[in-house]
Scaffold this motif. Structure first.
Motif, PDB file in Angstrom:
ATOM      1  N   LEU A  67      -4.435  -5.305 -12.388  1.00 42.70           N
ATOM      2  CA  LEU A  67      -3.877  -6.645 -12.940  1.00 42.70           C
ATOM      3  C   LEU A  67      -2.753  -7.069 -12.328  1.00 42.70           C
ATOM      4  O   LEU A  67      -2.153  -8.050 -12.784  1.00 42.70           O
ATOM      5  CB  LEU A  67      -3.909  -6.576 -14.272  1.00 42.70           C
ATOM      6  N   LEU A  68      -2.536  -6.250 -11.277  1.00 42.27           N
ATOM      7  CA  LEU A  68      -1.164  -6.581 -10.584  1.00 42.27           C
ATOM      8  C   LEU A  68      -1.002  -7.418  -9.346  1.00 42.27           C
ATOM      9  O   LEU A  68      -0.290  -8.046  -8.963  1.00 42.27           O
ATOM     10  CB  LEU A  68      -0.765  -5.222 -10.036  1.00 42.27           C
ATOM     11  N   GLY A  69      -2.318  -7.703  -9.109  1.00 42.71           N
ATOM     12  CA  GLY A  69      -2.562  -8.772  -7.942  1.00 42.71           C
ATOM     13  C   GLY A  69      -2.841  -8.196  -6.566  1.00 42.71           C
ATOM     14  O   GLY A  69      -2.718  -9.115  -5.456  1.00 42.71           O
ATOM     15  N   PHE A  70      -3.146  -6.804  -6.442  1.00 40.42           N
ATOM     16  CA  PHE A  70      -3.492  -6.528  -5.063  1.00 40.42           C
ATOM     17  C   PHE A  70      -4.854  -6.806  -4.752  1.00 40.42           C
ATOM     18  O   PHE A  70      -5.672  -6.978  -5.463  1.00 40.42           O
ATOM     19  CB  PHE A  70      -3.431  -4.826  -5.030  1.00 40.42           C
ATOM     20  N   GLU A  71      -5.149  -7.066  -3.309  1.00 40.98           N
ATOM     21  CA  GLU A  71      -6.305  -7.452  -2.909  1.00 40.98           C
ATOM     22  C   GLU A  71      -7.355  -6.199  -2.866  1.00 40.98           C
ATOM     23  O   GLU A  71      -6.995  -5.107  -2.842  1.00 40.98           O
ATOM     24  CB  GLU A  71      -6.175  -7.874  -1.380  1.00 40.98           C
ATOM     25  N   GLU A  72      -8.519  -6.518  -2.880  1.00 45.89           N
ATOM     26  CA  GLU A  72      -9.605  -5.596  -3.205  1.00 45.89           C
ATOM     27  C   GLU A  72      -9.533  -4.137  -2.575  1.00 45.89           C
ATOM     28  O   GLU A  72      -9.525  -3.300  -2.779  1.00 45.89           O
ATOM     29  CB  GLU A  72     -10.942  -6.002  -3.139  1.00 45.89           C
ATOM     30  N   ASP A  73      -9.258  -4.518  -1.226  1.00 49.86           N
ATOM     31  CA  ASP A  73      -9.271  -3.544  -0.115  1.00 49.86           C
ATOM     32  C   ASP A  73      -8.176  -2.558  -0.191  1.00 49.86           C
ATOM     33  O   ASP A  73      -8.271  -1.352  -0.248  1.00 49.86           O
ATOM     34  CB  ASP A  73      -9.486  -3.935   1.471  1.00 49.86           C
ATOM     35  N   VAL A  74      -7.012  -3.109  -0.649  1.00 52.46           N
ATOM     36  CA  VAL A  74      -5.793  -2.530  -0.621  1.00 52.46           C
ATOM     37  C   VAL A  74      -5.987  -1.479  -2.199  1.00 52.46           C
ATOM     38  O   VAL A  74      -5.765  -0.449  -1.927  1.00 52.46           O
ATOM     39  CB  VAL A  74      -4.493  -3.306  -0.669  1.00 52.46           C
ATOM     40  N   LEU A  75      -6.213  -2.425  -2.926  1.00 49.38           N
ATOM     41  CA  LEU A  75      -6.541  -1.637  -4.609  1.00 49.38           C
ATOM     42  C   LEU A  75      -7.407  -0.345  -4.248  1.00 49.38           C
ATOM     43  O   LEU A  75      -6.988   0.619  -4.819  1.00 49.38           O
ATOM     44  CB  LEU A  75      -7.267  -2.666  -5.409  1.00 49.38           C
TER      45      LEU A  75
END
Length: 564
Positions: free
Chosen positions: A296-304
């Motif tokens: 829920l923090l807003g990281f992009e999918e690849d970074v997450l």
């Protein structure tokens, strides 16, 4: 009763079963609440479905309440506390009839109470429960703080419940005494919480004193009051967190917890003597608004995906970097929540502890008794930990122990004050950490900033000049939005914040550069060639997605050197 007829109506229409009704009635008997609300909470009916059915059954219209412009005179018809308790808000008045938005217009007892209090006929309209809570908080919080002059004229103060923790006695709940200054302080704390402020500043000026709130990272003035009352307001805050009210020459720090609208809210207090008087800063830690979930923090999918994978490795060092107020601690807490399991022994060392995490052993440092990060870590390593979270690496001793803990089979998470991910490598080397030790332990470095997000209810599309699009490599076909402002976002155009990040995973090539003490710009260049997105590049992705604006991204990120 009306409710019995309504439930029969639902059963006849085959919208609920008798078993569903029995389940809702059983829950109502055990926990209270209205049947309408319980049908939604228990998943028996969708909120939109029950709104439509209620409107048809009662022949009253549904209403969207978030963007209404309601005057103070109308809001004053129903006291704020009653509006919260009954989930009812006045939206208009004609003659002797008040139109009231309600999440449950079947609540005849609430309507009777409103009739008695207002002395008017009540004309209910239906509003979604999910909107009612937000609308009540938003509309009532926009009213100015109750001024000290009004209080002194004789208004009756409204008590604010404070929870104090005392040694050996656990939690003791007490009610604040009634007094003008206390009324003003209560009003200030409640307004700050309703407006989602992260900080309150009480500042003495030359002739007056002012209160400022920090909302979504920006400070704005909320109230001014007579300078002669300033010492009393600061003393009230000191009393709430058991500080020495007779000490005016030295800085003091403390904390207290308060119950505001059925929410436990922690306040961390710092009092600093200045030339004009004592300045008081309160950090608001509202657990109901804290996002302790990585998703829920807003990281992009690849970074997450990469952060989640790296955090589950058996040992190593992961750093979260950025300036003060960039959300580093929240990211660490969210990471700890992601990797927590009952079979893992997780210990944190913090200054101070911001949120209590269930199942986690948390230690707060105290330099006054020589309980520092370094001394704590030495003892923690004898406690058989699997995962260690260090609030901040500030010196060589802390860094040295963290590196050695990672070398001996522990997963170590910490924060560092650097502006870029490659810069954290240089910072640790400058502290005196041997390059071969750092290259052997470092798994990844996450650097982040926070930017305001556009209000979804009022953002509007606009045309950006081609020259600017070309300068920042923004696709000419992308839809871009700008801030406008509405009641929901208090005319700011923005509501909430999201994270911009650059994640540097330490693979074979980066590890070799670290081992040879390579300079920051070469590490950054190699990382970008390997696929690392910079803060600026991550921000531009969020601009194209309509999450934030180019202005917000440019405020917190610097330009990148060309790779060519």
């Amino acid at each position: 009763m009306v409710k019995e007829k309504f439930t029969d109506y639902l059963i006849d229409k085959k919208l609920i079963s008798k078993d569903d009704l029995g389940k809702a009635l059983s829950t109502q008997k055990e926990k209270g609440g209205s049947l309408v609300e319980l049908f939604v909470k228990l998943g028996i009916m969708q909120e939109s479905q029950i709104i439509s059915i209620l409107s048809e059954y009662l022949s009253i219209p549904p209403m969207r309440v978030l963007n209404l412009n309601i005057t103070k005179e109308i809001l004053d018809l129903i006291p704020e506390k009653l509006a919260h308790n009954l989930q009812a808000m006045p939206i208009g008045k004609i003659g002797n009839s008040i139109t009231v938005a309600m999440s449950d217009p079947l609540n005849v007892l609430a309507i009777d109470d409103l009739k008695k209090i207002t002395g008017c006929e009540i004309n209910p309209v239906i509003a979604p429960l999910s909107e009612m809570k937000e609308a009540i908080a938003a509309h009532y919080s926009r009213q100015p703080l109750t001024s000290l002059e009004d209080i002194i004229e004789g208004q009756r103060p409204e008590n604010l419940e404070i929870i104090r923790e005392k040694e050996g006695t656990g939690e003791e709940i007490g009610s604040i005494d009634e007094a003008p200054v206390i009324k003003f302080t209560n009003s200030m704390l409640k307004k700050a919480v309703y407006e989602r402020a992260s900080d309150i500043l009480i500042e003495p000026l030359e002739k007056t004193s002012r209160v400022r709130f920090r909302v979504d990272g920006l400070l704005r003035e909320a109230e001014t009051f007579p300078k002669k009352m300033h010492p009393f307001v600061v003393s009230r805050v000191k009393v709430m967190c058991n500080l020495n009210i007779a000490e005016h020459r030295l800085p003091q720090e403390g904390r207290f917890r308060s119950i505001i609208s059925d929410r436990n809210v922690d306040f961390r207090v710092s009092v600093l003597p200045s030339s004009m008087g004592e300045k008081c800063a309160l950090r608001i830690l509202d657990k109901t608004t804290a996002l302790l979930d990585l998703d829920l923090l807003g990281f992009e999918e690849d970074v997450l995906k990469q952060v989640k994978e790296d955090s589950l490795k058996p040992h190593g060092l992961i750093l979260v970097c950025g300036p003060t107020g960039s959300g580093k601690t929240t990211t660490l807490y969210a990471t700890i929540s992601h990797i927590y399991a009952p079979e893992k022994n997780i210990i944190t060392v913090e200054d101070p502890i911001e949120y209590q995490l269930k199942g986690i052993n948390q230690v707060s440092i105290n330099p006054q008794i020589n309980l520092t990060f370094a001394s704590c870590l030495r003892s923690i390593l004898r406690q058989d930990p699997d995962i260690i979270m260090i609030g901040e690496i500030r010196d060589f001793d802390t860094a040295d122990i963290a590196i050695k803990a990672a070398l001996t089979g522990h997963m170590v998470l910490s924060t560092l004050h650097t502006t870029t991910s490659p810069g954290s490598v240089t910072r640790l080397l400058n502290m005196g950490i041997e390059p071969f030790l750092l290259s052997s332990t470092l798994i990844g470095v996450l650097t982040q900033r926070l930017v305001r997000t556009l209000c979804n209810k009022c953002k509007e599309e606009f045309t950006m000049p081609d020259a600017i699009r070309e300068k920042y490599s923004i696709d000419k076909q992308a839809k871009l939005y700008k801030a406008k402002g509405c009641n929901s976002c208090q005319n700011a155009g923005y509501k909430g914040r999201t994270v911009l990040c650059e994640y540097l995973p330490v693979g074979i090539k980066i590890r070799a550069l670290v081992n040879s003490s390579t300079s920051e710009h070469i590490i950054k260049r190699e990382a970008r060639l390997l696929g690392m997105r910079t803060l600026r590049e991550d921000g531009l992705i969020k601009v194209v997605k309509g999450i934030t604006t180019l202005e917000e991204v440019l405020k917190v990120t610097g330009p990148d050197e060309p790779l060519g």
